[in-house]
Motif scaffolding. Sequence first.
Motif, short mmCIF file in Angstrom:
data_model
loop_
_atom_site.label_atom_id
_atom_site.label_comp_id
_atom_site.label_asym_id
_atom_site.label_seq_id
_atom_site.Cartn_x
_atom_site.Cartn_y
_atom_site.Cartn_z
N ASN A 37 0.80 -1.23 0.00
CA ASN A 37 0.00 0.00 0.00
C ASN A 37 0.83 1.29 0.00
N SER A 38 2.16 1.16 -0.16
CA SER A 38 2.99 2.37 -0.16
C SER A 38 2.96 3.09 -1.51
N GLY A 39 2.34 2.46 -2.52
CA GLY A 39 2.29 3.10 -3.84
C GLY A 39 3.32 2.56 -4.82
N LYS A 40 3.84 1.36 -4.54
CA LYS A 40 4.86 0.78 -5.42
C LYS A 40 4.32 0.51 -6.82
N SER A 41 3.17 -0.17 -6.90
CA SER A 41 2.62 -0.48 -8.24
C SER A 41 2.30 0.80 -9.00
N SER A 42 1.70 1.76 -8.30
CA SER A 42 1.37 3.03 -8.96
C SER A 42 2.64 3.72 -9.46
N THR A 56 -1.51 -4.55 -7.94
CA THR A 56 -1.51 -4.81 -6.51
C THR A 56 -2.22 -6.13 -6.28
N LYS A 147 2.92 9.65 -2.52
CA LYS A 147 1.71 10.31 -2.02
C LYS A 147 2.01 11.72 -1.52
N ASP A 149 1.32 14.30 -2.82
CA ASP A 149 0.14 15.16 -3.04
C ASP A 149 -0.75 15.25 -1.81
N ALA A 176 2.10 9.78 -7.94
CA ALA A 176 1.68 9.16 -9.20
C ALA A 176 0.55 9.98 -9.86
N PRO A 177 -0.53 10.32 -9.13
CA PRO A 177 -1.61 11.06 -9.80
C PRO A 177 -1.19 12.46 -10.24
P1 GDP Z 1 1.36 -0.97 -3.51
O1 GDP Z 1 0.59 -1.95 -2.66
O2 GDP Z 1 2.58 -0.47 -2.81
O3 GDP Z 1 1.66 -1.49 -4.90
O4 GDP Z 1 0.43 0.32 -3.63
P2 GDP Z 1 -0.54 0.80 -4.82
O5 GDP Z 1 0.24 1.40 -5.94
O6 GDP Z 1 -1.49 -0.28 -5.15
O7 GDP Z 1 -1.28 2.01 -4.08
C1 GDP Z 1 -2.00 1.81 -2.88
C2 GDP Z 1 -3.08 2.87 -2.78
O8 GDP Z 1 -2.50 4.16 -2.70
C3 GDP Z 1 -4.00 2.89 -4.01
O9 GDP Z 1 -5.29 3.20 -3.55
C4 GDP Z 1 -3.43 4.02 -4.85
O10 GDP Z 1 -4.40 4.62 -5.67
C5 GDP Z 1 -2.93 4.97 -3.79
N1 GDP Z 1 -1.76 5.76 -4.27
C6 GDP Z 1 -0.63 5.26 -4.79
N2 GDP Z 1 0.24 6.26 -5.09
C7 GDP Z 1 -0.38 7.42 -4.76
C8 GDP Z 1 -0.01 8.80 -4.81
O11 GDP Z 1 1.10 9.17 -5.25
N3 GDP Z 1 -0.92 9.71 -4.36
C9 GDP Z 1 -2.13 9.33 -3.86
N4 GDP Z 1 -2.94 10.29 -3.42
N5 GDP Z 1 -2.51 8.04 -3.79
C10 GDP Z 1 -1.65 7.09 -4.23
#
Ligand code: GDP
Length: 197
Positions: A37-42, A56, A147, A149, A176-177
Amino acid sequence: MPIMTFFSSLEFLKSAQKASQFPPDLGREVAFSGRSNSGKSSAINAITARRSLARTSKTPGRTQLINFFEIDTGHRLVDLPGYGYAKVAESVRQEWRVLLEAYFQRRESLSGLFITVDIRRGLKELDQVMLSWSQEAGVPAAILLTKADKLSRSSGLAQRRQIAATVAVPLILFSAPKRLGLEDARVQLLTWLEPEA
Ligand code: GDP
């Protein structure tokens, strides 16, 4: 080569659950790691401009897989399994540790490591473990403060300063967004993948 052309040929290569399944250790690869959930995939999808390259897992922490993607012969991206998910069984944590340690200890082609860290949370224990494994392997690392933002510009910069006082690797403010930090991340990625270019 222009960066977007570089990533347009990116394709899923294979998943590995153990070291014997890793693809041949040739050329260069850059890995992405981070807490669930840290935003790795994004981050992977934003950096490579590929909408759904990295997914994810719907059940975080069940299968511990390393996913390899190939750009061309000798250039790969690697999606390491997320960590820190609270509900994971101890046996799975142990599997994760064995798999990741094998990866860091053996992988000659590993040329750089991105760690995604939610800027609001800062580095946790397992992020530090990743940093120390990469250091022991002589692999340079950079942290994507994801994140960004979610914080004001000034809070983001203050948070980065605080983290910079505790770690000695590049820290990239990332969203990412909002597409923040994309260029810095791409330059870092290309420097690791193609140092001679
Ligand atoms: P992973 O589990 O590390 O791969 O995380 P994800 O990429 O799936 O992101 C987890 C959640 O955080 C999702 O709901 C994404 O939409 C959100 N998210 C990821 N990156 C960002 C970001 O840079 N900004 C915001 N506001 N949300 C983000």
